[in-house]
Design a protein around this motif. Structure first.
Motif: not given
Length: 454
Positions: A374, A376-378, A380, A399-400, A402, A430, A432
């Motif tokens: 992914a 992007d961060r933050g 699911y 959360l986050d 892989t 994914v 947020r």
């Protein structure tokens, strides 16, 4: 593109009327969405904190860990839910042991003898007639899990309303018909339509006639030939009514733009087509479409022209707009309250995750590790397993995360009944959560289809 995209949004539960459904935490396309798990709106994951148990001063027992699970069942179009008595909850403990328990009248069950030092757990909740929901990557810090289960398929209480659209510009154009009450709307070509509506409540029919214009590459034109708003009494049984575009409603027209994903190499930037639409938090009507989308000159924005109508009794708070980029079968959407705005919109589109396993749409074993990158961060991760009607099983990772491994189904669920005997189609998303409301999605991106072999 239109029908495929809308079908996916409905399958995932994100079609702008409300949400994605009950699932834990986050809580889900639609979506505007509330988290994942089920098939109505409202999700609930309670994300509590769990303090480490203490034994009164001595060394803690490695196998004294516990995990409490609350299973909440959501009926069709229910945003509150109720404790799910008799649900089967399967726990795959750290280390591999599987234990199954049944929820009591309060919807709860507690597992003990967990050695959290061995790693993470997976939890799966199932109740007959509801979407199965799993959580992977569960740790002691997750506290009590709330597993939200939404009903599968359409509500049996809905009643059918059908008719013919009169005075269309061309009978070969697309016709979209929905209502300002819960139900399933209609989207196809030609003047004859059928939809399902919630009984007993007066509503407004919202109709749109549109057709494809001169679209190419990332330029999309979809002129709207007419809107109509037609009030209708509440139904107690199936009925028929014609709708007439001769009594057209006058839309509001706005020009605006929304940003593309920030990563320069994103496929959405180089190959994505803009798509914007608005629906109701309660109701099947679509009240806004874009008639034109195009990349900006610097290729950082999608510029659009959009039209919307305002049915009687519908306020801005009742409306959710999704700003999307569509690339083949992949999508990214950001959700905002209200009708589409003029000018630059303050939304964020997530980039498409890069799937590592499965590496291609070819068949891949359901229970082999699913891995991704992914950008992007933050966010699911969420795997949505679906049939021709909608979701049958959702699996949410941490959360986050892989990587996830889909758990086995609980012993009370027949895999052949739920998944069939061949391959199944799934989508991988994914998402947020909103900073001001962690029960709703702010933005999401989706890769599909994944073809999985049980």
């Amino acid at each position: 593109m239109d029908s495929h995209f809308v079908r996916w949004m409905i399958v995932v539960g994100l079609a702008v009327g409300g949400a994605a459904g009950c699932g834990d935490d986050d809580s889900a396309a639609d979506d505007a969405g509330r988290d994942d798990g089920g098939g109505t709106e409202a999700d609930a994951e309670a994300g509590g904190d769990a303090d480490a148990d203490e034994d009164g001063g001595g060394e803690s027992d490695a196998t004294s860990g516990t995990l409490s699970v609350l299973v909440t069942a959501y009926e069709w179009y229910d945003e509150v839910g109720h404790p799910a008595e008799g649900a089967t909850v399967a726990l795959d403990k750290p280390g591999g042991e599987r234990v199954e328990q049944t929820t009591g009248a309060d919807g709860r069950t507690t597992f003990d003898s967990i050695d959290w030092s061995l790693g993470e757990a997976s939890v799966t909740a199932a109740l007959e007639g509801y979407v199965v929901h799993s959580r992977t990557g569960v740790t002691e810090a997750d506290g009590e899990l709330e597993m939200g289960l939404g009903r599968r398929g359409p509500s049996p209480d809905l009643v059918e309303l059908s008719g013919t659209a009169l005075d269309m510009a061309l009978d070969t154009h697309s016709l979209i018909v929905g209502a300002t009450v819960e139900g399933d709307g209609y989207w196809s070509d030609g003047p004859d339509w059928t939809m399902l509506v919630e009984p007993g409540t007066p509503f407004t029919i919202v109709g749109t006639e549109r057709h494809s214009g001169a679209s190419m590459a990332q330029h999309m034109e979809a002129p709207i030939d007419g809107w109509l708003l037609q009030d209708h009494v509440g139904l107690t049984a199936a009925g028929t009514v014609d709708i007439d575009f001769a009594t057209a409603a006058t839309p509001t027209v706005v020009d605006g733009s929304f940003p593309m994903p920030a990563r320069a190499e994103s496929r959405l930037r180089t190959d994505g087509v803009g798509w914007i639409t608005s629906g109701l938090r309660t109701g099947s009507a679509t009240v806004h479409f874009a008639t034109l989308t195009d990349p900006s000159g610097d290729w950082n924005w999608i510029v659009y022209t959009a039209e919307y109508v305002e049915p009687t009794g519908v306020t801005t708070a009742d409306v959710t707009t999704q700003y999307c980029l569509v690339q083949a079968d992949n999508y990214a959407c950001a959700f905002a309250d209200g009708y589409p705005g003029a000018g630059e919109q303050d939304v964020t589109l997530l980039d498409l995750p890069r799937m590592i396993n499965p590496p291609s749409p070819r068949s891949y074993p359901l229970h082999d590790p699913i891995e991704w990158e992914a950008w992007d961060r933050g966010v699911y991760p969420l795997l949505i397993v679906q049939d021709d009607v909608g979701r049958v099983w959702t699996i949410r990772g941490p959360l986050d995360g892989t990587r996830m491994v889909v758990p086995e189904l609980p012993s009370t669920v027949d895999p052949a009944d739920l998944l069939g005997t061949g391959v199944v189609e799934a989508s991988f998303a994914v998402y947020r959560l909103r900073a001001d409301d962690d029960t709703e999605w702010e933005t999401m991106s989706v890769v599909s289809p994944l073809v999985l072999a049980p």
